[in-house]
Each structure stands twice: as C-alpha cells, then as structure tokens.
Design an enzyme around this catalytic site. Structure first.
Site, PDB file in Angstrom:
ATOM      1  N   ASP A   1       1.048  -0.923  -0.186  1.00  0.00           N
ATOM      2  CA  ASP A   1       0.403   0.348  -0.085  1.00  0.00           C
ATOM      3  C   ASP A   1       1.066   1.052   0.304  1.00  0.00           C
ATOM      4  OD1 ASP A   1      -2.817   1.817   0.379  1.00  0.00           O
ATOM      5  OD2 ASP A   1      -1.375   2.237   2.322  1.00  0.00           O
TER       6      ASP A   1
ATOM      7  N   GLU B   1       1.621   0.104  -4.824  1.00  0.00           N
ATOM      8  CA  GLU B   1       0.874   1.286  -5.263  1.00  0.00           C
ATOM      9  C   GLU B   1       1.259   2.713  -5.632  1.00  0.00           C
ATOM     10  OE1 GLU B   1      -3.186   3.319  -3.461  1.00  0.00           O
ATOM     11  OE2 GLU B   1      -2.172   2.229  -2.296  1.00  0.00           O
TER      12      GLU B   1
END
Length: 612
Positions: free
Chosen positions: A271, A306
């Site tokens: 993330d 990401e």
C-alpha cells in the site's frame, strides 16, 4: 501450472520476533530497547516471569510446559501490560492477551502448488468482512466456486493485520502478524488459502508498511519504531533509516516473509509505497523485494505496488524480461481517465483530465505505455509526476475500472453503475478486461452490485469525532465536494457507525436477478475472451511494443505487439456520438461492444482485433 497434491504438510516461518513453540516449551522474545526489564504474564498464573535481557535491547525467555493456546502479555517496568507486537493471534482484539500459536499444527494439502504465471492473472479484490453476510474466512471460502466460474485466477485480500474494534477497511492494522480475529482464527485463513489453491486460484494480500493504525500499536512504548526525521500523512513516520532502524527493517521484512511463507500466499500488494521514506543506502522496498524473491525462488511470486509517484524504477525488468523488484503497479491514471469518460466528473482529482483533447491523448498513452503522466505537471496538484514507462511491458500495470479506494473515497461510496449509464460502463469494461495490462475487478462489480462501499473504521469512543472530522477533510479533495449539484461533504456517512459497515456487505441474493444476471454474463464472456485470445499471447511481451493515435474527441486507436508476434488493436469511441471517417479495422475481430463498420464506430463502441 501445477495443482496441489493430496499429501498433507505443515508450514512454519522461523523468526526472532514473538512466541515460538518448541518441543516441550515456548520461547518468548521481545525487542524492547526502551525498557531495562520485561516480565511475562501467562493468563491463569499468578507469578510473573522475568525475561532475560540480552544484547541490542532483546529480552528472551524459554518457558517449559507452555503449549499452543496459552494466553500471554508482556509487563513493562512501570507495571503496564502490552500484547506481543508479533502476536500470531489476538482473540480478544488488539488490547487483549496474545495467544501462542503453533503454525505446524495446520495441515496443508497444496504441496504441489507453485502458483501461476503473472500473464494468467485476473485479480478480484475483496474485503473479507464485507464479502459475505458472515464476514469470515470460512464464509468467503464458500464463494470460491463463484470466482472460478467467473474466470478469476487471483484473489487480492484487503489488509488483514488485526485492527481495533469490529470493522475497518484494514489499513489501520496495529498487530501486523495477527490476522483480524473477527474474520476467524489463523487456521481459518490458511484453510481459505488452501481451498483457493485447490481450485487453481492464487491469493494475494494487501500489506501496509507506511503506518500503523491509530489505536493498538504498542511497539512505540518499547522500541524506536517511529522517527521525527520524516513525516507521514498518518502522523509519525516509521523509522527505516534512523537509530535502531536495522531491527525495524528486520521486523517489516520478517512480516512480509511470514505472510508468504507461513500462509503460502502467492503475492503481496504494498500500500502507498510513495509514503514510505527511507534515506538508507538500500531502500526498504529494494530489501523487501530481494528477500521475498530469494525466499520463494522455487515458485511464482507476484509483488504489486501502489505508487502515486509513478516511479518506473521499481518496475524494471532484467535481460530475461523478469521483474527485478516489483511485478506491477496499480494504474490509477487509467482509472481516473475511464471514470471521467463514463461519468463526466471533471473536478477534484479528475480535474487533471478535464481538457478533452488532452484526456484522449492521456487515455491512449496510459493504455499503450502505462503511465499517463511521465514527468508531466499534473494541473490539479501543480506538481510534476511520473517517469517514462514506455519501456515497460503492459503487464507491469494493473488496470481497473473500480477499486476499494476509488469507490470508497466518495461521499457515499457509490459504485460506477450508479453514476454512469450502462452502455458507457459496458464499453469501459470491454476496454480494461481485454487490455494487455493485468485486469482487476472489485467485489460485486461483476453483477453491478448496487450496495455502496463507503469508508468504515471502528475506533474508541474518544476518537470517533476526530475520525469523522478527518474524513470530512479528506473528502474535500474529491470531485463530489467540488461539484455544487452533489451532496455536501458534511452529509458524508459516519465511518464509525456499524450501519455504514453493514451497508457495504455484498447483496448475493441479487446475483440471479435481472439486470444483475445480465451483467454477470457480460463479465464472464469478456473474461472468457481474455482467456482464449489475450492470455496465451502475453508471455514474452516486451516494452516499446505499443503505439497509439487519437482519432478524435473521445476516440482512440491503440495497438500492441504481443509476445507471440501478433498485433492486438483497440478501436474505441468513448462518447455518445457516432464517429465516422475513421481508419478501417485491421485483423480478426475478437470482441465488439456496440456498433462498428468500415470507418465508423457507434456511440460507446469498443472493437478489439488481433492480426497474426
């Protein structure tokens, strides 16, 4: 691709952190350089046990007779008690006693499973708590056959690190080694993964190494887990490059290895890596990729990032076209472009694609080369973003029309089928599901679920107002807030309410009803076409293998030279107006959504061809 064998095996990841079950004892280890002494409380025993302080802030004790299932806490010098920061299970939430787990007790049946090649990947992102009414690993296991029938090859689980309370998106995990207890026990998660592998489904896990949740992280009490050298969008930054960082880095690396080894996962999604700051000679992202790949060299392992900075460096390939660090990146540029095309929203972060001519060029470029912004200034941010990405293969990018962020970061968590007409959504589905980039669906998308997916986060009572106000501030950067005809941000659903969480649960009873059944058939047909026409041609695809042309407003032509030498072409008119005078289509049609004849594309028409 190998299928699992019938032979049962056990898996255990050995590490310095946490409680380790031995033959006749359990060893307890805690890194606590801030504490001169640490004691151990075993639930049901009156006497506290003194851990031995050894070098570099470590405290250790081997206790005979302690078996799996025992509950324990660590006692600090001031007599306060904390759970084990490396606990494998927190049956009574993040503040409760930790439970001793023997990972070798679970018997796996997937000994022959080595994963699947990346080119075969079709991802299905899901939140365990909202995927079924029960919200458990075991209940999710009952839906695996639905995913197989749909044509999915990989499940991506939103974060599972144990968080405070009853519900959370998962990005506020406090106990990184403990699967969220409300979803089930660790062996329930293992059973889910084992069952997925039995169906040739890969399982990826979303992990968060840029911050800890606001409640339940006890590491800061005993160790230099945070640093003031850097800042973070969530408060204190994790200490990857300061004093004591070597053990912090080890903690993070061991966590990643633990998930892929002990739970036999096929990959991880990292993330917001742009929010990880590390000035070390070897960045933590480089270290993570190297250690993970070395540990799993005997099988397929897929690492996804990401990264809002669009850094191509993390996606580089070696001379054999294999990933050096990370396999792929979520492609938010394409999401924003297709969302704007379908909905007409052009405020908030969609303002970067407001100009129609620029938007068409950016869409074609993002489909062909990955990043729409490759060192360009993004108008909405006023900052330069991205690195050149044309040299990367299209499989270095994950393409999607919806994900948890882009649905949930709306005032009411509306899905795209509530915002755009069906023709537009079906056209864009045909674009992303047949693209040479790796497609990802968000749970319920395949039947156009009408249930929202708003942001939800259970927090202690004293933090609820802070979370509500913080959420309202975050929503001020969204297109809805800047659009005067949309609800004001003050009307945002309460993220701390159980009702908000309940609203996100999928409506499985609608699956067979019109129009949901028709949507499901649409997705199945597209995925079947991908399986037959696209996937077999992706192996060996290289960078600098694409070209694109803007044919007019909302109309593009993109072509790719695939791994087998064939040329794949996309002719797309993403508008409500018929376009004429266009180049005639070349090659064999493999999919038509809408209307097309020589030189003409009807409204919301997508035509795919392949030329061998």
């Amino acid at each position: 691709m190998q299928r699992p064998s019938a032979r049962s095996i056990s898996r255990k990841h050995a590490m310095r952190f946490g409680a380790e079950v031995r033959t006749d004892s359990t060893r307890f280890q805690l890194w606590a350089p801030k504490c001169r002494s640490i004691r151990l409380r075993l639930k049901g025993r009156r006497t506290l046990l003194q851990l031995e302080a050894i070098d570099d802030g470590w405290h250790c004790l081997d206790v005979e007779g302690v078996k799996p299932g025992a509950r324990y806490k660590f006692v600090l010098p001031d007599d306060s008690e904390i759970p084990d920061p490396a606990s494998r299970h927190q049956p009574d939430d993040v503040d409760g006693f930790s439970e001793v787990i023997d990972p070798a007790q679970f018997q796996w049946t997937d000994d022959g499973w080595t994963g699947r090649p990346w080119e075969e990947t079709i991802i299905y992102e899901l939140h365990v708590g909202a995927f079924t009414e029960e919200g458990t690993f075991r209940a999710a296991m009952d839906r695996l056959d639905h995913l197989v029938a749909l044509g999915i090859t990989a499940i991506q689980l939103m974060p599972l690190a144990d968080f405070y309370g009853r519900f959370n998106w998962g990005y506020d995990g406090a106990m990184w080694f403990a699967p969220e207890a409300s979803y089930g026990r660790p062996e329930d998660l293992k059973a889910f993964i084992d069952a997925a592998h039995a169906r040739s489904l890969m399982v990826f896990l979303d992990v968060v190494y840029n911050h800890f949740g606001p409640h339940g992280n006890c590491l800061a009490l005993v160790a230099p887990i945070f640093t003031r050298k850097h800042t973070s969008p969530w408060g204190e930054a994790i200490n990857y490059d300061g004093q004591g960082a070597s053990v912090v880095r080890e903690f993070v690396v061991e966590n990643a290895l633990y998930w892929v080894t002990e739970f036999n996962l096929d990959g991880l999604r990292f993330d917001a890596v742009h929010a990880i700051t590390d000035d070390s000679t070897t960045h933590i992202l480089e270290l993570l990729a190297a250690r993970l790949r070395a540990a799993r060299s005997h099988r397929h392992l897929h690492l996804i990032v990401e990264n809002s900075e669009n850094q191509a460096i993390w996606l580089r390939r070696n001379s054999e076209a294999r990933p050096i660090h990370y396999t792929a990146q979520w492609n938010d540029d394409i999401h924003h472009l297709v969302h704007e095309a379908a909905t007409g929203e052009n405020t908030g972060y969609y303002a970067d694609f407001d100009n129609m001519e620029a938007r068409c060029d950016k869409l074609a470029r993002a489909l062909a080369e990955g990043f729409a912004y490759q060192g360009n200034i993004k108008p909405h941010e006023g900052m330069r973003r991205g690195e050149p990405s044309a040299g990367l293969p299209p499989t270095a990018f994950v393409i999607y029309m919806q994900d948890h962020d882009q649905i949930g970061n709306r005032i009411k968590g509306d899905r795209i089928t509530r915002l755009a007409n069906a023709d537009a959504v079906k056209a864009l589905t045909a674009v992303y599901l047949l693209s040479p980039q790796i497609p990802m669906l968000f749970m319920g998308e395949e039947w156009a679920s009408q249930n929202p997916f708003p942001f939800f986060s259970d927090v202690p009572a004293e933090l609820r107002e802070t979370v509500r106000k913080g959420r309202q501030e975050e929503l001020k950067s969204t297109p809805e807030h800047e659009d005067p005809v949309k609800p004001d941000v003050e009307e945002a659903v309460d993220p701390t309410s159980p009702a908000t969480f309940a609203s996100a649960r999928l409506d499985w009873q609608d699956l067979a009803e019109p129009p949901h059944a028709e949507w499901l058939a649409h997705y199945r047909a597209l995925i079947d076409t991908r399986r037959m026409e696209i996937i077999p041609r992706l192996a060996g695809i290289e960078g600098f293998a694409s070209d694109y042309e803007v044919l007019g407003a909302q109309c593009v032509l993109v072509s790719w030279r695939l791994g087998d030498g064939a040329t794949l072409r996309l002719y797309a008119n993403l508008d409500e107006v018929t376009r004429t005078g266009l180049p005639s289509a070349i090659g064999r049609r493999i999919h038509l959504q809408g209307f097309a004849e020589q030189g003409t594309l009807g409204p919301w028409t997508v035509l795919w061809t392949v030329e061998v």
